[in-house]
Structures are given as C-alpha cells and as structure tokens.
Design an enzyme around this catalytic site. Structure first.
Site, PDB file in Angstrom:
ATOM      1  N   TYR A   1      -1.833  -0.832  10.307  1.00  0.00           N
ATOM      2  CA  TYR A   1      -1.916  -1.042   8.856  1.00  0.00           C
ATOM      3  C   TYR A   1      -0.573  -0.686   8.216  1.00  0.00           C
ATOM      4  CZ  TYR A   1      -3.811  -0.770   4.077  1.00  0.00           C
ATOM      5  OH  TYR A   1      -4.049  -0.950   2.732  1.00  0.00           O
TER       6      TYR A   1
ATOM      7  N   SER B   1       0.881  -1.173   0.000  1.00  0.00           N
ATOM      8  CA  SER B   1       0.000   0.000   0.000  1.00  0.00           C
ATOM      9  C   SER B   1       0.911   1.214   0.000  1.00  0.00           C
ATOM     10  CB  SER B   1      -0.840  -0.016   1.281  1.00  0.00           C
ATOM     11  OG  SER B   1      -1.422   1.244   1.512  1.00  0.00           O
TER      12      SER B   1
HETATM   13  N1  LIG Z   1      -8.407  -0.132  -2.097  1.00  0.00           N
HETATM   14  C1  LIG Z   1      -7.340   0.562  -1.862  1.00  0.00           C
HETATM   15  O1  LIG Z   1      -7.308   1.782  -2.076  1.00  0.00           O
HETATM   16  C2  LIG Z   1      -6.084  -0.088  -1.342  1.00  0.00           C
HETATM   17  C3  LIG Z   1      -4.976   0.729  -1.165  1.00  0.00           C
HETATM   18  C4  LIG Z   1      -3.792   0.149  -0.707  1.00  0.00           C
HETATM   19  C5  LIG Z   1      -3.732  -1.194  -0.443  1.00  0.00           C
HETATM   20  N2  LIG Z   1      -4.843  -1.972  -0.609  1.00  0.00           N
HETATM   21  C6  LIG Z   1      -4.702  -3.388  -0.273  1.00  0.00           C
HETATM   22  O2  LIG Z   1      -5.216  -4.187  -1.305  1.00  0.00           O
HETATM   23  C7  LIG Z   1      -5.831  -5.358  -0.748  1.00  0.00           C
HETATM   24  C8  LIG Z   1      -7.271  -5.441  -1.228  1.00  0.00           C
HETATM   25  O3  LIG Z   1      -7.950  -4.263  -0.816  1.00  0.00           O
HETATM   26  P1  LIG Z   1      -9.458  -3.920  -1.271  1.00  0.00           P
HETATM   27  O4  LIG Z   1      -9.572  -2.455  -1.238  1.00  0.00           O
HETATM   28  O5  LIG Z   1      -9.805  -4.695  -2.482  1.00  0.00           O
HETATM   29  O6  LIG Z   1     -10.232  -4.509   0.000  1.00  0.00           O
HETATM   30  P2  LIG Z   1     -11.764  -5.031   0.137  1.00  0.00           P
HETATM   31  O7  LIG Z   1     -12.097  -4.948   1.587  1.00  0.00           O
HETATM   32  O8  LIG Z   1     -12.620  -4.293  -0.824  1.00  0.00           O
HETATM   33  O9  LIG Z   1     -11.632  -6.555  -0.304  1.00  0.00           O
HETATM   34  C9  LIG Z   1     -10.794  -7.417   0.452  1.00  0.00           C
HETATM   35  C10 LIG Z   1     -11.226  -8.851   0.284  1.00  0.00           C
HETATM   36  O10 LIG Z   1     -10.353  -9.645   1.129  1.00  0.00           O
HETATM   37  C11 LIG Z   1     -11.149 -10.563   1.877  1.00  0.00           C
HETATM   38  N3  LIG Z   1     -10.445 -10.881   3.135  1.00  0.00           N
HETATM   39  C12 LIG Z   1     -10.156 -10.041   4.160  1.00  0.00           C
HETATM   40  N4  LIG Z   1      -9.542 -10.724   5.143  1.00  0.00           N
HETATM   41  C13 LIG Z   1      -9.436 -12.015   4.718  1.00  0.00           C
HETATM   42  C14 LIG Z   1      -8.904 -13.200   5.303  1.00  0.00           C
HETATM   43  N5  LIG Z   1      -8.371 -13.203   6.537  1.00  0.00           N
HETATM   44  N6  LIG Z   1      -8.946 -14.346   4.587  1.00  0.00           N
HETATM   45  C15 LIG Z   1      -9.506 -14.367   3.352  1.00  0.00           C
HETATM   46  N7  LIG Z   1     -10.056 -13.284   2.755  1.00  0.00           N
HETATM   47  C16 LIG Z   1     -10.014 -12.127   3.445  1.00  0.00           C
HETATM   48  C17 LIG Z   1     -12.467  -9.837   2.112  1.00  0.00           C
HETATM   49  O11 LIG Z   1     -13.522 -10.747   2.391  1.00  0.00           O
HETATM   50  C18 LIG Z   1     -12.648  -9.119   0.768  1.00  0.00           C
HETATM   51  O12 LIG Z   1     -13.309  -9.928  -0.171  1.00  0.00           O
HETATM   52  C19 LIG Z   1      -5.673  -5.250   0.759  1.00  0.00           C
HETATM   53  O13 LIG Z   1      -4.529  -5.945   1.188  1.00  0.00           O
HETATM   54  C20 LIG Z   1      -5.491  -3.755   0.963  1.00  0.00           C
HETATM   55  O14 LIG Z   1      -4.796  -3.460   2.150  1.00  0.00           O
HETATM   56  C21 LIG Z   1      -6.009  -1.443  -1.046  1.00  0.00           C
END
Ligand SMILES: NC(=O)c1ccc[n+]([C@@H]2O[C@H](COP(=O)([O-])OP(=O)(O)OC[C@H]3O[C@@H](n4cnc5c(N)ncnc54)[C@H](O)[C@@H]3O)[C@@H](O)[C@H]2O)c1
Length: 263
Positions: A158, A145
C-alpha cells in the site's frame, strides 16, 4: 455562481467512502458526474444517494475495474459521449490489501494492490490527460495517502503504491501544467470509510472499536476524519478556484503526519 457549475467530473471508486462523499459535494456545487466503480449494486445505491441529496443532478454510472486498461478507455469514452468534455478527475479507486509484515505478505495480494492503486491511477491519467489537453483545461486529484508520504506498519505494498501515486502526481504536474492541467494528490489520514472500518477489524478482530479509539488518541485533534471533510477539499482542487496549486500531495489528517512521538 457555484465553482463546479456544469463542469464534467469523473470520480472512480465512487460507490462508497471518499468517492461517494466527494460526488455528493460536487453535485451540490453543480457538477455533472460520471461515477465509476466495479461494485454495481453499491454504485446504483450511491447514485440514488447523490440524487436524494441533490435532486436533478446529472449522474452517469459506469461499471469498470480501473486496473484494466480497456475498462478505463471505456469509462473515459462514456463520460465524453455524455458530456463532451472532462473538466475534473478524481482518480480515487484504491484498496488497502492486508495487514502483514513484509516477509509474510502474499505476492498475489501485493500484485493486486499495485494493479489497482498504481496502474489504475496511471491508466486514468493516460486516458484523461489527452482529453484535457484538447480542452487546454483540467483539474486532477489522485488518491495518495499518509502512506504516500510516510511508512505505515504492516502495509508495504500500500505504502509503495501510494508513494508511486505521489510521484506520478509530480510528473503529470510538470508535464501538463503548460496545458492548463493542474494535477494534485491528497494524503488522507484515517477517515471513517468502509475501508478503514475493515482495517480496524484486521488490527483488532476482537475489538475493532478499541483500534479506532487508539487511532483517534494518536491524532492531534483526538478524532478520525469524516468523508465529507475530504470531499470538500477534493471539490476545491477540482474547481477553477484551484488555480496555482500543482504537483502537491496535500495531507488531510488532522496534523498527525507532522508528529514525532506522542501528542
Ligand atoms: N479512508 C481513508 O482513511 C483513506 C486514507 C488514505 C487514503 N485513502 C484512499 O482513498 C481512496 C478511497 O478510499 P475509501 O476509504 O473511500 O475506500 P472504500 O473501500 O471505502 O471505497 C473504495 C471504493 O473503490 C472501489 N474500488 C476498489 N477497487 C476498484 C477497482 N479496481 N475498480 C473500480 N472500483 C474499485 C470500491 O468498490 C469502493 O466503492 C483509496 O485510494 C484509498 O487508498 C483512504
């Protein structure tokens, strides 16, 4: 020929957000998918969405909590049983925790963030790298991230977990590059997914749209990112078109993490 044609790709956290968007791009490019998530209902809906966009795609779904070592072993075994190999791994599942300054942050949430974001990523590497070593081929993308390269207000666990992901990425790259395995991480900024929508609700409960507008204003591009924009980057890093990038944490954030002050 498409760059992921008949490649076996495992994606964790695939039920929504960046995982689902990447699954759709990879299916379009011909990959055989293993989609992993702990939200069963959303995962089945995600499978339908992938099949609607790419009819005939091969999609295996596995319910697993990535913070549990046994569950990780199981999803790796299931992917191998189905496809006999694992070429690409998007180690994506993660949570944000809550928004609070460090002195007010509850330990239980701190531990949960570390369990999923750090141990979940570690277990994935631990069990998929040996498979890729046998093949002498693999492409891994870990979910860091901007919080893995910068501090972020009110999100210490985080940020700690995502810096750890960036560090683990560097180590895996050093240790397994000789086996034909390239390991990179992505560092998304604010991308419009359910996780970020939830964060905006916490930042401004009365007006989450105002929080979203503030984020867009602070970005050089004056907008948030879209999940499919991340999906395309990850699909490239999972393909053999990515041939000499290793150990990098690649920002996909409209340039925001380079700024100092207003843009
Ligand atoms: N969206 C953003 O802007 C952003 C920015 C930086 C990093 N990220 C990273 O990208 C990744 C995905 O983010 P997103 O925005 O798509 O999140 P989201 O919450 O929209 O989707 C995450 C998915 O992961 C699943 N999940 C969570 N914990 C889990 C576990 N212990 N076992 C199995 N599945 C699990 C959830 O059920 C969900 O389907 C994350 O690691 C997040 O930290 C996202």
């Amino acid at each position: 020929m498409s760059s992921l044609k008949d490649r076996s790709v495992v994606i964790t956290g695939a039920a929504m957000g960046l995982g689902l968007a990447t699954a759709k791009v990879c299916a379009e490019k011909g990959a055989n998918l293993t989609l992993v998530d702990f939200n069963e209902t959303a995962l089945e809906a995600a499978k339908e969405e992938v099949l609607k966009a790419t009819p005939g795609a091969r999609v295996l779904t596995i319910i697993a909590d990535v913070s549990k070592e046994e569950a990780v072993k199981n999803y790796v075994d299931a992917a191998l049983k189905e496809y006999s190999r694992i070429d690409g791994f998007y180690n994506n599942a993660g949570i944000e925790g809550r928004q609070a300054p460090v002195t007010e942050y509850d330990l239980a949430v701190f531990e949960k963030v570390i369990d999923i974001n750090l141990y979940g990523v570690y277990f994935g590497l631990r069990y998929i790298i040996p498979v890729m070593q046998k093949q002498q081929y693999g492409r891994i993308v870990n979910a860091a991230s901007v919080g893995g390269i910068r501090g972020v207000m009110n999100q210490m666990p985080y940020v700690a977990s995502k810096h750890a992901v960036s560090g683990m990425t560097k180590n895996a790259a050093l240790e397994y590059g000789r086996d034909g395995i390239l390991t990179n991480a992505i560092a998304p900024g604010a991308i419009l997914t359910p996780m970020v929508a939830e964060a905006f609700k916490q930042i401004n409960p009365a007006d989450p749209k105002a929080a979203e507008a503030d984020y867009a204003k602070a970005n050089p591009t004056k907008r948030l990112g879209l999940p499919e924009e991340v999906g395309k980057l990850v699909a490239f890093l999972l393909s053999d078109e990515c041939s000499y990038i290793n150990g990098q944490t690649i920002a996909i954030d409209g340039g925001q993490s380079n700024s100092y002050g207003n843009v």
